[in-house]
Write a protein that holds these residues in place. Structure first.
Motif, PDB file in Angstrom:
ATOM      1  N   GLU A  72       1.074  -1.409  -0.050  1.00 33.88           N
ATOM      2  CA  GLU A  72       0.110   0.243   0.013  1.00 33.88           C
ATOM      3  C   GLU A  72       0.647   1.161   0.149  1.00 33.88           C
ATOM      4  O   GLU A  72       0.125   2.083  -0.703  1.00 33.88           O
ATOM      5  CB  GLU A  72      -1.178  -0.021   1.598  1.00 33.88           C
ATOM      6  CG  GLU A  72      -1.749   0.966   1.304  1.00 33.88           C
ATOM      7  CD  GLU A  72      -2.815   1.426  -0.263  1.00 33.88           C
ATOM      8  OE1 GLU A  72      -2.942   2.300   0.044  1.00 33.88           O
ATOM      9  OE2 GLU A  72      -3.087   0.119  -0.436  1.00 33.88           O
ATOM     10  N   ARG A  73       2.066   1.254   0.746  1.00 30.51           N
ATOM     11  CA  ARG A  73       3.156   2.674   0.809  1.00 30.51           C
ATOM     12  C   ARG A  73       3.775   2.601  -0.393  1.00 30.51           C
ATOM     13  O   ARG A  73       3.967   3.696  -1.100  1.00 30.51           O
ATOM     14  CB  ARG A  73       4.195   2.163   1.658  1.00 30.51           C
ATOM     15  CG  ARG A  73       4.125   2.451   3.561  1.00 30.51           C
ATOM     16  CD  ARG A  73       4.577   1.704   4.009  1.00 30.51           C
ATOM     17  NE  ARG A  73       5.452   1.392   3.978  1.00 30.51           N
ATOM     18  CZ  ARG A  73       5.488   0.283   5.146  1.00 30.51           C
ATOM     19  NH1 ARG A  73       4.207  -0.262   5.985  1.00 30.51           N
ATOM     20  NH2 ARG A  73       5.913  -0.620   5.592  1.00 30.51           N
ATOM     21  N   ARG A  75       1.937   1.424  -3.184  1.00 30.67           N
ATOM     22  CA  ARG A  75       1.199   1.712  -4.370  1.00 30.67           C
ATOM     23  C   ARG A  75       0.972   3.806  -4.530  1.00 30.67           C
ATOM     24  O   ARG A  75       0.416   4.190  -5.462  1.00 30.67           O
ATOM     25  CB  ARG A  75       0.146   0.983  -4.337  1.00 30.67           C
ATOM     26  CG  ARG A  75      -1.076   1.696  -5.143  1.00 30.67           C
ATOM     27  CD  ARG A  75      -3.056   0.809  -4.569  1.00 30.67           C
ATOM     28  NE  ARG A  75      -2.968   1.278  -3.071  1.00 30.67           N
ATOM     29  CZ  ARG A  75      -3.913   2.894  -3.588  1.00 30.67           C
ATOM     30  NH1 ARG A  75      -4.153   3.358  -4.919  1.00 30.67           N
ATOM     31  NH2 ARG A  75      -3.732   3.184  -2.060  1.00 30.67           N
ATOM     32  N   GLN A  76       1.085   4.665  -3.428  1.00 31.31           N
ATOM     33  CA  GLN A  76       0.688   5.161  -2.790  1.00 31.31           C
ATOM     34  C   GLN A  76       2.091   5.985  -3.201  1.00 31.31           C
ATOM     35  O   GLN A  76       1.556   7.693  -3.830  1.00 31.31           O
ATOM     36  CB  GLN A  76       0.147   5.877  -1.410  1.00 31.31           C
ATOM     37  CG  GLN A  76      -0.636   5.340  -1.011  1.00 31.31           C
ATOM     38  CD  GLN A  76      -1.009   5.667   0.332  1.00 31.31           C
ATOM     39  OE1 GLN A  76      -0.382   6.142   0.813  1.00 31.31           O
ATOM     40  NE2 GLN A  76      -2.386   4.955   1.016  1.00 31.31           N
ATOM     41  N   GLN A  79       1.483   7.170  -6.723  1.00 32.55           N
ATOM     42  CA  GLN A  79       1.074   9.006  -7.797  1.00 32.55           C
ATOM     43  C   GLN A  79       1.059   9.802  -6.971  1.00 32.55           C
ATOM     44  O   GLN A  79       1.029  10.403  -7.647  1.00 32.55           O
ATOM     45  CB  GLN A  79      -0.137   7.687  -7.033  1.00 32.55           C
ATOM     46  CG  GLN A  79      -1.317   6.807  -7.484  1.00 32.55           C
ATOM     47  CD  GLN A  79      -1.814   6.066  -8.988  1.00 32.55           C
ATOM     48  OE1 GLN A  79      -1.473   7.423  -8.948  1.00 32.55           O
ATOM     49  NE2 GLN A  79      -1.469   5.067  -9.182  1.00 32.55           N
ATOM     50  N   THR A  80       2.443   9.752  -5.841  1.00 29.64           N
ATOM     51  CA  THR A  80       2.730  10.458  -4.979  1.00 29.64           C
ATOM     52  C   THR A  80       3.872  11.026  -5.216  1.00 29.64           C
ATOM     53  O   THR A  80       4.528  12.334  -5.605  1.00 29.64           O
ATOM     54  CB  THR A  80       2.285  10.730  -3.644  1.00 29.64           C
ATOM     55  OG1 THR A  80       2.797   9.686  -3.070  1.00 29.64           O
ATOM     56  CG2 THR A  80       1.062  10.872  -2.992  1.00 29.64           C
ATOM     57  N   ASP A  82       6.447   9.880  -4.214  1.00 32.38           N
ATOM     58  CA  ASP A  82       7.849   9.583  -3.172  1.00 32.38           C
ATOM     59  C   ASP A  82       8.576   8.826  -2.678  1.00 32.38           C
ATOM     60  O   ASP A  82       7.900   7.366  -3.350  1.00 32.38           O
ATOM     61  CB  ASP A  82       6.299   9.287  -1.598  1.00 32.38           C
ATOM     62  CG  ASP A  82       7.359   9.098   0.245  1.00 32.38           C
ATOM     63  OD1 ASP A  82       8.381   9.824   0.176  1.00 32.38           O
ATOM     64  OD2 ASP A  82       6.508   9.126   0.954  1.00 32.38           O
TER      65      ASP A  82
END
Length: 206
Positions: A72-73, A75-76, A79-80, A82
Motif C-alpha cells: 500500500e505504501r 502504491r501510494q 501516485q505521489t 514519494d
C-alpha cells in the motif's frame, strides 16, 4: 621457615595455614559480578530461541499484514512520487529528472497504442473489401512506429546531455542503461505511466 620447623620430629601447627586458606578461598570466588559464573550449558540454554513461532496462524497474519502495508505504501508512492517507498528502479534524483522531462514533453510514442488500435480496426473492416487498402493501413502502423522510435532516440540524446551537465557523466553512467527507462516511458500513455507524472506539460526540470 626456621631451623626448628625443618626438623622431622618437630610437628608444625597447621591450624594457622588452614584458617588462612579458608579466608582466602571466598576471595577467589567473589568477583565484580557478585554471583558465581553460570555454567556453559545454562548460558547456551538461555540463548536458544524457538525457530518456529508458537502460534503459526498469528505469525502468518502478521507477515501478511506487513506485506500488505508495504504494498500500500508503494502504491501510494507511485501516485505521489514519494522517494522513500518507490521501487529501486525508480529511486534517485536522476530517475526523477528523467520522468519529469519526459512527462513535460509531447512524445509520439505515447500515441502509438491508440493509433495502432484505430488502424487495426480499420484494417479489419476493409481487409475483406480491398486488400491493397488494408496493406496501406498496416504500412502506416509500421511507419508511425518507426517515427515514434526516432522521436524516443532524440529524447534520449537531449536528456542524456542534460543529465551529464547536471549530475556528471560518471554518476549518470552508474545508473546503468537509462535508454530503456526513457524509451519505455516515451511509449506509454501519460495517464498510464508509473510512477505517475508530477509535472505539467512544458514544465521541464531545471
Amino acid at each position: 621457615m626456621s631451623l626448628l620447623e625443618k626438623l622431622p620430629f618437630i610437628k608444625r601447627d597447621r591450624s594457622g595455614d588452614a584458617a588462612e586458606a579458608a579466608t582466602a578461598a571466598p576471595a577467589k570466588t567473589s568477583g565484580k559480578k557478585g554471583r558465581p559464573t553460570p555454567k556453559r550449558k545454562d548460558a547456551q540454554a538461555r540463548n536458544v530461541h524457538p525457530i518456529v513461532p508458537a502460534d503459526r496462524k498469528a505469525a502468518k497474519r502478521e507477515a501478511r499484514a506487513r506485506q500488505d502495508a508495504a504494498w500500500e505504501r508503494q502504491r501510494q508512492a507511485m501516485q505521489t512520487g514519494d522517494e522513500r517507498y518507490l521501487p529501486a528502479r525508480d529511486k534517485g534524483p536522476i530517475k526523477r529528472y528523467i520522468r519529469d522531462y519526459i512527462d513535460a514533453r509531447y512524445s509520439l510514442g505515447e500515441l502509438f497504442i491508440p493509433f495502432s488500435f484505430l488502424l487495426i480496426i480499420v484494417f479489419i473492416g476493409f481487409s475483406s473489401r480491398n486488400t491493397l487498402l488494408s496493406y496501406y493501413f498496416m504500412l502506416a502502423v509500421y511507419l508511425f512506429l518507426f517515427i515514434a522510435m526516432i522521436d524516443a532516440v532524440i529524447c534520449w540524446r537531449l536528456l542524456r546531455r542534460r543529465l551529464y551537465a547536471k549530475f556528471g557523466q560518471e554518476k549518470v553512467q552508474s545508473q546503468g542503461h537509462i535508454f530503456w527507462y526513457i524509451f519505455s516511458r516515451c511509449f506509454n500513455l501519460r495517464r498510464w505511466r508509473q510512477p505517475a507524472p508530477q509535472v505539467a506539460r512544458r514544465q521541464y526540470p531545471e
